[in-house]
Design an enzyme around this catalytic site. Structure first.
Site, mmCIF file in Angstrom:
data_model
loop_
_atom_site.group_PDB
_atom_site.id
_atom_site.type_symbol
_atom_site.label_atom_id
_atom_site.label_comp_id
_atom_site.label_asym_id
_atom_site.label_seq_id
_atom_site.Cartn_x
_atom_site.Cartn_y
_atom_site.Cartn_z
ATOM 1 N N ASN A 8 0.869 -1.180 0.000
ATOM 2 C CA ASN A 8 0.000 0.000 0.000
ATOM 3 C C ASN A 8 0.904 1.227 0.000
ATOM 4 O OD1 ASN A 8 -1.793 2.039 0.462
ATOM 5 N ND2 ASN A 8 -2.437 1.353 2.501
ATOM 6 N N TRP A 9 1.016 1.837 -1.171
ATOM 7 C CA TRP A 9 1.947 2.969 -1.309
ATOM 8 C C TRP A 9 1.388 4.256 -0.710
ATOM 9 C CZ3 TRP A 9 3.824 2.339 -7.141
ATOM 10 C CH2 TRP A 9 4.546 1.149 -7.244
ATOM 11 N N HIS A 96 -9.650 1.289 5.129
ATOM 12 C CA HIS A 96 -8.366 1.514 5.814
ATOM 13 C C HIS A 96 -8.593 2.509 6.955
ATOM 14 C CE1 HIS A 96 -4.253 2.662 6.617
ATOM 15 N NE2 HIS A 96 -3.877 1.572 5.956
ATOM 16 N N GLU A 98 -6.970 4.953 7.905
ATOM 17 C CA GLU A 98 -6.741 6.353 7.526
ATOM 18 C C GLU A 98 -7.970 6.940 6.832
ATOM 19 O OE1 GLU A 98 -3.011 5.587 5.574
ATOM 20 O OE2 GLU A 98 -2.141 5.173 7.537
ATOM 21 N N GLU A 166 -5.311 -4.806 10.787
ATOM 22 C CA GLU A 166 -4.327 -3.739 10.976
ATOM 23 C C GLU A 166 -4.645 -3.002 12.278
ATOM 24 O OE1 GLU A 166 -2.409 -2.564 6.936
ATOM 25 O OE2 GLU A 166 -4.019 -1.191 7.382
ATOM 26 N N GLY A 172 2.442 2.508 11.094
ATOM 27 C CA GLY A 172 3.422 3.588 10.997
ATOM 28 C C GLY A 172 4.117 3.924 12.311
ATOM 29 N N SER A 210 3.466 -1.696 10.451
ATOM 30 C CA SER A 210 4.907 -1.694 10.739
ATOM 31 C C SER A 210 5.614 -2.988 10.336
ATOM 32 C CB SER A 210 5.152 -1.392 12.227
ATOM 33 O OG SER A 210 4.688 -0.095 12.537
ATOM 34 N N GLY A 231 2.883 -1.088 4.355
ATOM 35 C CA GLY A 231 2.836 0.336 4.025
ATOM 36 C C GLY A 231 4.216 0.840 3.635
ATOM 37 N N GLY A 232 4.847 1.593 4.537
ATOM 38 C CA GLY A 232 6.129 2.253 4.255
ATOM 39 C C GLY A 232 7.179 1.364 3.601
#
Ligand code: 13P
Length: 249
Positions: A8-9, A96, A98, A166, A172, A210, A231-232
């Protein structure tokens, strides 16, 4: 079950960076000498077609990060599941945290998005998980069960969707639940699904929050875990490839 590694960019990168990541992963997958998991890249909207074009002849697939529940209409700035399917997406992330928090998305809206995606054969990845507060109060299982009840469509088959657990406090932050905790929650979600739909234990359940190349090998060895939503770390070429390579099945 063959595992899923989904990147997931989020709202990151440029067109050139998206092209580089996609092209390199296609090359590495083509050259790989062992079976690999399902690999899905989820760039932001402007880069979907570019990435879809690069992945077209490969086994990698493209996903979007959200969709609108309506097929078409006067919804400025929104993109429908139908349109995502039309430009080559096979998956879409729905619910998600977010989006739930920064865009105040309700459970009712998330259910409609899931239904819209399933209707056009775009496979939704439903994200859910408890907040830090719920965890501290010992309400993790209750929170997950409530989300399943309110988000899942009334009718679906195990092949229609994927679930990503999640925990909000792990996204993050560099903090992850203990592997045993993840395994218990995966087992709980599989059980909850099996009482809600025939063959429910066949819905792939992923973990997200993470994930790095350091914790991926342990997570991917958990018997109930069907993959990772990253993610990251999915934006870092070698790091993401290490995570993909850590997949055990
Ligand atoms: P991080 O891997 O950056 O914690 O993000 C997780 C996530 O939100 C994936 O959807």
């Amino acid at each position: 079950m063959r595992q899923y590694i989904i990147g997931n960019w989020k709202m990151n990168g440029t067109k050139a960076e998206a092209q580089k990541l996609a092209t390199t992963f296609v090359k590495r997958v083509t050259e790989a000498s062992r079976p690999l998991p399902h690999i899905v890249l989820c760039p932001s909207y402007p880069y979907l077609t570019t990435v879809a074009e690069i992945l077209k002849e490969s086994s990698l697939e493209v996903g979007a990060q959200d969709c609108h529940p309506e097929h078409r209409g006067a919804f400025t700035g929104d993109v429908s599941a139908f349109q995502l399917k039309d430009v080559g997406c096979s998956y879409v992330i729905v619910g998600h945290s977010e989006r739930r928090h920064l865009h105040h998305e309700s459970n009712g809206l998330i259910r409609r998005k899931l239904e819209a995606a399933i209707k056009v054969e775009l496979r939704p990845i439903l994200c859910l998980g408890e907040s830090a507060e719920e965890r501290e109060q010992g309400k993790t299982f209750q929170a997950i069960s409530n989300q399943l009840t309110s988000d899942l469509p009334l009718e679906f088959t195990p092949q229609d969707l994927i679930i990503a657990y999640e925990p909000l406090w792990a996204i993050g932050t560099g903090i992850t639940p203990a592997p045993g905790e993840v395994e218990d929650i995966m087992g709980f979600i599989k059980h909850e699904l099996s009482v809600r739909v025939t063959g429910g234990a066949l819905v792939p359940i992923l973990y997200g929050g993470s994930v790095t190349s350091l914790n991926a090998p342990t997570l991917l060895n958990l018997p109930h875990l069907d993959g990772l939503l990253v993610g990251g770390a999915s934006l870092k070429l070698d790091e993401f490839w290490e995570i993909i390579s850590a997949s055990s099945r």
